[in-house]
Design a protein around this motif. Structure first.
Motif, PDB file in Angstrom:
ATOM      1  N   GLN A 196       0.822  -1.209   0.000  1.00  0.00           N
ATOM      2  CA  GLN A 196       0.000   0.000   0.000  1.00  0.00           C
ATOM      3  C   GLN A 196       0.858   1.261   0.000  1.00  0.00           C
ATOM      4  O   GLN A 196       0.535   2.245  -0.677  1.00  0.00           O
ATOM      5  N   MET A 197       1.937   1.241   0.752  1.00  0.00           N
ATOM      6  CA  MET A 197       2.837   2.395   0.781  1.00  0.00           C
ATOM      7  C   MET A 197       3.495   2.613  -0.581  1.00  0.00           C
ATOM      8  O   MET A 197       3.626   3.754  -1.037  1.00  0.00           O
ATOM      9  N   LYS A 198       3.906   1.535  -1.233  1.00  0.00           N
ATOM     10  CA  LYS A 198       4.482   1.670  -2.568  1.00  0.00           C
ATOM     11  C   LYS A 198       3.453   2.234  -3.543  1.00  0.00           C
ATOM     12  O   LYS A 198       3.785   3.062  -4.396  1.00  0.00           O
ATOM     13  N   MET A 199       2.220   1.786  -3.389  1.00  0.00           N
ATOM     14  CA  MET A 199       1.148   2.268  -4.249  1.00  0.00           C
ATOM     15  C   MET A 199       0.936   3.767  -4.046  1.00  0.00           C
ATOM     16  O   MET A 199       0.785   4.520  -5.021  1.00  0.00           O
ATOM     17  N   LYS A 200       0.941   4.219  -2.804  1.00  0.00           N
ATOM     18  CA  LYS A 200       0.793   5.648  -2.524  1.00  0.00           C
ATOM     19  C   LYS A 200       1.945   6.444  -3.125  1.00  0.00           C
ATOM     20  O   LYS A 200       1.746   7.540  -3.650  1.00  0.00           O
TER      21      LYS A 200
ATOM     22  N   GLN B 125       2.517   3.843 -15.271  1.00  0.00           N
ATOM     23  CA  GLN B 125       1.319   3.040 -15.016  1.00  0.00           C
ATOM     24  C   GLN B 125       1.611   1.552 -15.155  1.00  0.00           C
ATOM     25  O   GLN B 125       1.080   0.741 -14.400  1.00  0.00           O
ATOM     26  N   LYS B 126       2.446   1.203 -16.124  1.00  0.00           N
ATOM     27  CA  LYS B 126       2.823  -0.207 -16.291  1.00  0.00           C
ATOM     28  C   LYS B 126       3.573  -0.717 -15.069  1.00  0.00           C
ATOM     29  O   LYS B 126       3.425  -1.870 -14.680  1.00  0.00           O
ATOM     30  N   GLU B 127       4.403   0.139 -14.475  1.00  0.00           N
ATOM     31  CA  GLU B 127       5.111  -0.245 -13.251  1.00  0.00           C
ATOM     32  C   GLU B 127       4.134  -0.435 -12.094  1.00  0.00           C
ATOM     33  O   GLU B 127       4.363  -1.256 -11.204  1.00  0.00           O
ATOM     34  N   MET B 128       3.051   0.337 -12.115  1.00  0.00           N
ATOM     35  CA  MET B 128       2.085   0.313 -11.024  1.00  0.00           C
ATOM     36  C   MET B 128       1.141  -0.895 -11.091  1.00  0.00           C
ATOM     37  O   MET B 128       0.598  -1.319 -10.075  1.00  0.00           O
ATOM     38  N   MET B 129       0.947  -1.465 -12.253  1.00  0.00           N
ATOM     39  CA  MET B 129      -0.007  -2.564 -12.438  1.00  0.00           C
ATOM     40  C   MET B 129       0.249  -3.774 -11.534  1.00  0.00           C
ATOM     41  O   MET B 129      -0.697  -4.303 -10.944  1.00  0.00           O
ATOM     42  N   PRO B 130       1.487  -4.253 -11.401  1.00  0.00           N
ATOM     43  CA  PRO B 130       1.698  -5.387 -10.498  1.00  0.00           C
ATOM     44  C   PRO B 130       1.313  -5.082  -9.045  1.00  0.00           C
ATOM     45  O   PRO B 130       0.776  -5.939  -8.345  1.00  0.00           O
TER      46      PRO B 130
ATOM     47  N   ASN C 229      -2.452  -5.698  -4.484  1.00  0.00           N
ATOM     48  CA  ASN C 229      -3.417  -5.166  -3.523  1.00  0.00           C
ATOM     49  C   ASN C 229      -4.783  -5.835  -3.675  1.00  0.00           C
ATOM     50  O   ASN C 229      -5.463  -6.121  -2.688  1.00  0.00           O
ATOM     51  N   MET C 230      -5.181  -6.092  -4.918  1.00  0.00           N
ATOM     52  CA  MET C 230      -6.449  -6.792  -5.149  1.00  0.00           C
ATOM     53  C   MET C 230      -6.396  -8.214  -4.601  1.00  0.00           C
ATOM     54  O   MET C 230      -7.367  -8.708  -4.042  1.00  0.00           O
ATOM     55  N   SER C 231      -5.255  -8.869  -4.759  1.00  0.00           N
ATOM     56  CA  SER C 231      -5.146 -10.244  -4.268  1.00  0.00           C
ATOM     57  C   SER C 231      -5.237 -10.295  -2.748  1.00  0.00           C
ATOM     58  O   SER C 231      -5.775 -11.251  -2.192  1.00  0.00           O
ATOM     59  N   PHE C 232      -4.748  -9.256  -2.055  1.00  0.00           N
ATOM     60  CA  PHE C 232      -4.891  -9.215  -0.599  1.00  0.00           C
ATOM     61  C   PHE C 232      -6.364  -9.171  -0.215  1.00  0.00           C
ATOM     62  O   PHE C 232      -6.802  -9.862   0.711  1.00  0.00           O
TER      63      PHE C 232
END
Length: 160
Positions: free
Chosen positions: A38-42, A65-70, A75-78
């Motif tokens: 979550q912190m990386k996502m922020k 955005q491509k870097e952000m997709m994984p 986060n969705m898998s959590f």
């Protein structure tokens, strides 16, 4: 519904909420890994905002955005990992266990009692117990998480 039957249904609901929270928090999800993600996502989101402010090219934005997709899929898998066991437990109790327990503790009782608008049968009481205790549990976990976030934030900030 007899009082002892109501108490048993409420106790089963309490047990379901406690076990669900335990499964979500301790068995299926690593809180530190989830918080780190979550912190990386922020950080990615703030970087993206900064890039938009600085009028970065579309190609740079697309690469970011491509870097952000994984991270988004992680986060969705959590969320999915924590929801599936809770749903399975809920429906197992609701459809399989609860009817048999209720028939065993109140075999001759007919659910015809009406309180206000809604009939209060064992299914309704179980739903109400789960809903109320689920909200209380979520609030408790949010308060608990606030205390732990400061510790995790310091640790994660050093790594990111």
């Amino acid at each position: 519904m007899p009082l002892y039957a109501e108490l048993v249904v409420i106790a089963i609901g309490v047990l379901d909420v406690i076990v669900s929270i335990y499964l979500q928090r301790k068995v299926f999800i690593d809180e530190e890994k989830m918080y780190r993600s979550q912190m990386k996502m922020k950080k990615f989101q703030s970087d993206m905002k900064e890039m938009v402010k600085n009028k970065a090219s579309q190609e740079e934005l697309m690469n970011k955005q491509k870097e952000m997709m994984p991270l988004m899929s992680e986060n969705m898998s959590f969320s999915i990992k924590s929801a599936i066991p809770s749903l399975i437990l809920f429906f197992a109790i609701y459809d399989l266990i609860l009817p048999y327990i209720y028939k065993a503790i109140a075999p001759n009782y007919i659910d015809a009692t009406v309180y206000f608008i809604m009939p209060l049968n064992y299914h309704t009481l179980f739903w109400a117990t789960i809903l109320i205790l689920g909200i209380v549990g979520a609030i408790y976990m949010a308060i608990r998480d606030r205390k732990n976030i400061k510790k995790l934030a310091e640790k994660v900030e050093k790594e990111i």
